[in-house]
Design a protein around this motif. Structure first.
Motif: not given
Length: 567
Positions: A538-564
């Motif tokens: 949901s956010a740029d892990y390398l660029a967000v302020p430090e305090e916001q790292i813990k608030d990052i969400k996953t929008d899409i997860t793909i396993v073996g080429g399949r959206v799970v």
């Protein structure tokens, strides 16, 4: 950072269709990707830390990476095109130590995670008991009363009796302490005259009466009496759990203490084609009464570490040695600060017996991971590893110190020379740092999980990060936040000198973590030929302020080429 396009062979070829005019060439989807992801900030985590824009996937593996234009040009008529609109993409995250089945137990156990006081905990049990018939077992999900409850203690059997008088109640915590009410103790024949087992105890109050608290090996007496779930229940639990981990971008996990029935269930899910999480199994056999029984289990049917496939694979044998720093049971060189009886912690077995167990595992090709936390415990586990290494080399086998939260620099060097991994969990210091400080003192809390020193001494590839869920939150971005900041929820910093970079934290969840199961050639980075496991954030892990790292969400997860998972 350079953008890189993997070499492609024979893609996009035009093939003449039989019967078509010779002057017309028709494109076929032969060799075309099943999926292309475009317009991303793709952190490949290859050796050059390359950043690119797009990924092509075919048959569950990464076909190529490169610019969005070059990857989009590979698409055929049936290719799924996923435009992520500039979002950050990372390799599928790997939790190297979790008991993830717990994520699927919400309908089956009392949820104790929200209890902040003894009264809260008792109310949760009372509410759950209403749904049970008299005599039916009530089981609690994992929690940590000493740090979680305002009273900083466990529940007594009398307190539990007051809200569930007609049911046996068994409340698990983090694997080293449990609680049982009077009915549960009666069922297993435990009363105040019952002798304590070796390596554990039935806790008693000042009058000698049982409190209902079970310590270490005493847990087994009640644990074995709890009726097992049906196979249908367990399949459902694991499938819910896999989906829960996927929602955090986790595509692989090392299951930290797997029982035989769990192996069978995970195999069935994988064989059905419904698995969405790749699992490395640290098999925990029933504690043997004698060494010949242990040898029979290790020889078994000829299987050893590595047996399995990309979905379910034996990673090794799990052995417990000491307790925990948050439980006041880690085996320490120094006496505990408030000890009046020369107390150093708890060992679940003698060093000599540990060495014999590890030796038998090694002889039959099993890699061993030992749960050990305190520095004295680590001394003794490393002694065992060094002894068995003289019998049969373990140096290319990646034996594991699991947790090793209070490891010292000279012990890191011993581990490095043996080729031993350390797989730790910084997230213990999120809501439990103050408990560690209370039990062991501030200097020890500051040196707990010494991540920067571990990397400097052992090398990042000999390490991995996990959570020990459900003891701690499963959220990988909370864990990475703690690695980077060393902060607890109140903003208190423990051991600031052990903070690491964001990329190092991410690699402990990806490229380094993949080495736990010897899978560095198959996953952990986004490169051509590897398994198509990745997560869109949901956010740029390398660029967000430090305090916001813990608030990052996953929008899409793909396993073996399949959206799970898709938020």
């Amino acid at each position: 950072m350079a953008c890189k396009l993997a070499t492609l062979a024979t893609l996009g070829a035009l093939v003449l269709i039989a019967g078509a005019p010779s002057t017309v060439a028709q494109p076929l989807d032969l060799g075309a990707p099943d999926l292309v992801l475009v317009n991303g900030k793709v952190l490949t985590l290859d050796e050059q830390s390359s950043v690119t824009e797009a990924i092509a996937v075919r048959d569950g593996r990464i076909l190529a990476t490169g610019t969005s234009a070059s990857i989009r040009s590979l698409a055929g008529a049936r290719t799924q095109v996923l435009d992520v609109s500039g979002k950050t993409v990372v390799p599928g995250l790997i939790d190297t130590h979790a008991h993830f089945k717990a994520a699927g137990l919400a309908d089956y156990v009392v949820n104790m995670s929200r209890a902040k006081t003894v009264a809260d905990a008792l109310e949760a049990i009372k509410t759950f008991a209403v749904k049970k018939k008299p005599g039916e077992w009530i089981v609690g999900g994992a929690w940590h009363p000493p740090s979680q409850l305002a009273e900083k203690r466990y529940l007594t059997r009398q307190e539990i009796d007051s809200v569930a008088p007609d049911n046996p109640v068994y409340l698990r915590t983090v694997g080293h302490f449990s609680m049982a009410n009077t009915k549960a103790l009666e069922i297993v024949g435990v009363d105040k005259t019952t002798a304590d087992p070796s390596g554990g105890s039935f806790e008693r109050d000042s009058t000698g009466d049982l409190t209902g608290v079970l310590v270490e090996t005493a847990i087994d007496r009640v644990e074995k009496a709890v009726p097992p779930w049906t196979e249908e229940d367990e399949i459902r639990q694991f499938m819910i759990a896999e989906g829960a981990l996927n929602s955090f971008g986790i595509t692989s996990a090392v299951e930290g203490a797997t029982e035989a029935r769990d192996v069978r269930i995970l195999q069935k899910i994988a064989a059905s084609g419904k698995a969405t999480l790749r699992t490395g199994l640290m098999f925990r056999p029933e504690p043997p009464a004698d060494l010949s029984s242990w040898e029979a289990v290790m020889s078994g049917n000829g299987a050893s570490s590595g047996f399995g496939d990309d979905w379910v694979r034996f990673a090794g044998i799990k052995i417990f040695y000491d307790g925990g720093m948050t439980l006041k049971t880690a085996l320490m060189r120094d006496v505990y600060p408030d000890s009046h009886d020369n107390y150093h912690g708890v060992a679940q077995q003698t060093p000599e017996r540990l060495t014999k167990l590890v030796s038998i595992c090694n002889r039959f090709g099993w890699r061993v991971g030992v749960h050990v936390v305190g520095d004295l415990g680590i001394d003794q586990v490393l002694d065992a590893f060094e002894a068995v290494d003289k019998e049969k080399s373990i140096r290319d086998r990646r034996f594991v110190l699991i947790h090793a939260s209070l490891i010292r620099p000279e012990q890191m060097e011993r581990a490095r020379k043996l080729g031993v991994r350390v797989d730790f969990q910084n997230v213990f210091m999120w809501d439990k740092a103050a408990t560690v400080e209370r039990f062991l003192g501030r200097p020890t809390a500051d040196r707990a999980v010494p991540t920067k020193t571990l990397i400097a001494t052992m090398g990042l590839d000999s390490l991995g990060a996990g959570t020990d869920f459900p003891v701690n939150p499963i959220n990988p971005f909370l864990n990475m936040y703690i690695m980077v900041t060393r902060k607890d929820p109140k903003g208190s910093v423990y051991g600031s000198s052990e903070a690491i970079s964001r990329e190092q934290a991410l690699r402990l969840y990806t490229s380094a973590a993949s080495r736990y199961t010897f899978d560095e050639g198959r996953k952990g980075t986004i490169q051509s030929g590897k398994l198509a496991d990745f997560a869109v954030l949901s956010a740029d892990y390398l660029a967000v302020p430090e305090e916001q790292i813990k608030d990052i969400k996953t929008d899409i997860t793909i396993v073996g080429g399949r959206v799970v998972f898709q938020r």
